[in-house]
Design a protein around this motif. Structure first.
Motif, PDB file in Angstrom:
ATOM      1  N   VAL A  92       3.335   0.607  -7.906  1.00  0.00           N
ATOM      2  CA  VAL A  92       2.839   1.054  -6.600  1.00  0.00           C
ATOM      3  C   VAL A  92       1.584   0.273  -6.217  1.00  0.00           C
ATOM      4  O   VAL A  92       1.403  -0.116  -5.056  1.00  0.00           O
ATOM      5  CB  VAL A  92       2.557   2.567  -6.627  1.00  0.00           C
ATOM      6  N   MET A  93       0.726   0.012  -7.189  1.00  0.00           N
ATOM      7  CA  MET A  93      -0.499  -0.734  -6.913  1.00  0.00           C
ATOM      8  C   MET A  93      -0.172  -2.147  -6.434  1.00  0.00           C
ATOM      9  O   MET A  93      -0.775  -2.656  -5.470  1.00  0.00           O
ATOM     10  CB  MET A  93      -1.358  -0.781  -8.175  1.00  0.00           C
ATOM     11  N   LEU A  94       0.783  -2.805  -7.079  1.00  0.00           N
ATOM     12  CA  LEU A  94       1.149  -4.161  -6.675  1.00  0.00           C
ATOM     13  C   LEU A  94       1.814  -4.170  -5.299  1.00  0.00           C
ATOM     14  O   LEU A  94       1.584  -5.081  -4.494  1.00  0.00           O
ATOM     15  CB  LEU A  94       2.078  -4.776  -7.722  1.00  0.00           C
ATOM     16  N   LYS A  95       2.630  -3.162  -5.020  1.00  0.00           N
ATOM     17  CA  LYS A  95       3.237  -3.076  -3.687  1.00  0.00           C
ATOM     18  C   LYS A  95       2.172  -2.842  -2.619  1.00  0.00           C
ATOM     19  O   LYS A  95       2.288  -3.340  -1.491  1.00  0.00           O
ATOM     20  CB  LYS A  95       4.270  -1.948  -3.661  1.00  0.00           C
ATOM     21  N   SER A 152      -4.077   6.814   0.370  1.00  0.00           N
ATOM     22  CA  SER A 152      -2.662   7.118   0.613  1.00  0.00           C
ATOM     23  C   SER A 152      -1.834   7.102  -0.665  1.00  0.00           C
ATOM     24  O   SER A 152      -0.743   7.678  -0.705  1.00  0.00           O
ATOM     25  CB  SER A 152      -2.080   6.122   1.621  1.00  0.00           C
ATOM     26  N   ILE A 153      -2.328   6.449  -1.718  1.00  0.00           N
ATOM     27  CA  ILE A 153      -1.598   6.449  -2.993  1.00  0.00           C
ATOM     28  C   ILE A 153      -2.323   7.309  -4.032  1.00  0.00           C
ATOM     29  O   ILE A 153      -2.036   7.210  -5.236  1.00  0.00           O
ATOM     30  CB  ILE A 153      -1.398   5.013  -3.526  1.00  0.00           C
ATOM     31  N   ARG A 201     -10.319  -5.426   2.449  1.00  0.00           N
ATOM     32  CA  ARG A 201     -10.532  -4.274   3.328  1.00  0.00           C
ATOM     33  C   ARG A 201      -9.232  -3.485   3.514  1.00  0.00           C
ATOM     34  O   ARG A 201      -9.225  -2.247   3.443  1.00  0.00           O
ATOM     35  CB  ARG A 201     -11.070  -4.751   4.687  1.00  0.00           C
ATOM     36  N   ALA A 202      -8.136  -4.195   3.755  1.00  0.00           N
ATOM     37  CA  ALA A 202      -6.851  -3.513   3.943  1.00  0.00           C
ATOM     38  C   ALA A 202      -6.414  -2.800   2.667  1.00  0.00           C
ATOM     39  O   ALA A 202      -5.839  -1.706   2.715  1.00  0.00           O
ATOM     40  CB  ALA A 202      -5.787  -4.526   4.380  1.00  0.00           C
TER      41      ALA A 202
END
Length: 359
Positions: free
Chosen positions: A265-268, A318-319, A310-311
């Motif tokens: 999830v972190m990589l996505k 959200s995760i 920043r993004a």
């Protein structure tokens, strides 16, 4: 005569392996999907048949029990891997390869423990089982809906029936029926195996032409293709494009402290941040733990890094992640698609190795 039959079997297996490799294409291309699965399993079956023929020839030349054991194990592997491959193409549980491997190992050991005649009978029984299973699986849908699968099903079915006849002859006449001249002799069996290999090879190549070779989204092969296509589009309008590589140095710690899924999830999330920060970019993970981005080199690299950070930070809530992991960036100017291919390959072999041309 037996040597000629064995040589024919070896030649047929070699031709089968060559046909499968040629039908699939280069190993470094971006093909995948069911066709790649078929080539993987059926190619290994061809290798097993090749080894079987070589071991049988060695046994005939006086190789002893070791050669017989290797030949028996490889002989079981060939139809067993065809059955396992058919199960894979039908989307069924992947127990075929495990069962085949276990049967081959058991056959290898039993050859040293029992008389060679008894080992031959056990091997023949195994060929009946794997041949029948393979014939049944090739006839099962969705694979059975392909016309070429019918040839495979009939070939494996006839091969299983032939070996069943050999068992019946051994039960009626005795084990010597398998060694003396006749329709179930070793010479006849080697010739029948060569014919079966040729039929399976033709069926596999024809079936491969009907199977989809598009890799599934989310796979590395799919991402490699998407990144290359993006590079081709951009290079048609620009002299150079920028390949940005992003890693999360803490990814192993995140996986250890949480789960493997959390790491993915972190990589996505990194990929999503890149897509937000760099308009028109295409992202993918062609190598483990490294997110690639290919975009026009119209924005300063330092500005790209700030925008991505920043993004990325905005997405942490959200995760459900309290911290904001650090990101490590590398930028490369790509002037040719082959440069991008080499870069992806270098990261596949070693994600932390350097690559000439970084900016």
């Amino acid at each position: 005569m037996i040597v000629l039959a064995l040589l024919a079997s070896i030649l047929a297996a070699g031709v089968a392996l060559t046909m499968l490799i040629v039908a699939h294409g280069r190993p470094e291309d971006d093909r995948g999907g069911p066709r790649a699965d078929m080539v993987r399993y059926f190619g290994l079956a061809a290798v097993a048949a090749l080894v079987c023929g070589a071991m049988n020839a060695l046994e005939t030349a006086g190789g002893g029990v070791g050669a017989a054991a290797g030949g028996n194990a490889a002989n079981l592997l060939a139809p067993g891997l065809l059955w396992a491959g058919a199960r894979r193409l039908n989307g069924r549980r992947a127990i075929g390869a495990v069962s085949t491997g276990a049967g081959a190992i058991l056959m290898f050991g039993l050859t040293f423990l029992v008389a060679l005649e008894d080992a031959t009978l056990l091997k023949t029984a195994g060929l009946v089982v794997f041949g029948a299973l393979g014939a049944f699986e090739c006839a099962r849908r969705p694979l059975g809906g392909l016309r070429a699968a019918r040839l495979l099903s009939w070939t494996l079915g006839v091969y299983a029936a032939y070996n069943l006849v050999r068992l019946a002859a051994a039960a009626i006449v005795g084990p010597e029926a398998l060694t003396s001249a006749g329709p179930v002799s070793a010479e006849s069996t080697a010739a029948a195996s060569a014919v079966a290999i040729v039929c399976v090879s033709v069926g596999a190549v024809l079936m491969g032409r009907q199977l989809d070779d598009a890799p599934a989204p989310g796979t590395r092969a799919h991402d490699r293709g998407a990144l290359r296509r993006q590079a081709v589009r951009l290079l048609s309008a620009h002299e150079t494009v920028r390949a940005t590589l992003v890693r999360v140095p803490e990814i192993d710690l995140i996986r250890a402290a949480h789960t493997m899924e959390r790491g993915e999830v972190m990589l996505k999330t990194v990929a999503e941040a890149l897509e937000d920060a760099v308009p028109g970019t295409v992202t993918g993970m062609p190598a483990r733990d490294t997110v690639f981005s290919v975009a026009a080199a119209t924005v300063d690299a330092a500005e790209v890094e700030r925008a991505v950070r920043r993004a990325f930070a905005r997405r942490m809530p959200s995760i459900d992640y309290d911290d904001v992991p650090d990101l490590c960036f590398e930028h490369y100017l790509i002037m040719d698609v082959d440069d991008l291919s080499l870069l992806m390959e270098s990261r596949r072999l070693g994600p932390r190795e350097g690559h000439p041309g970084g900016v």
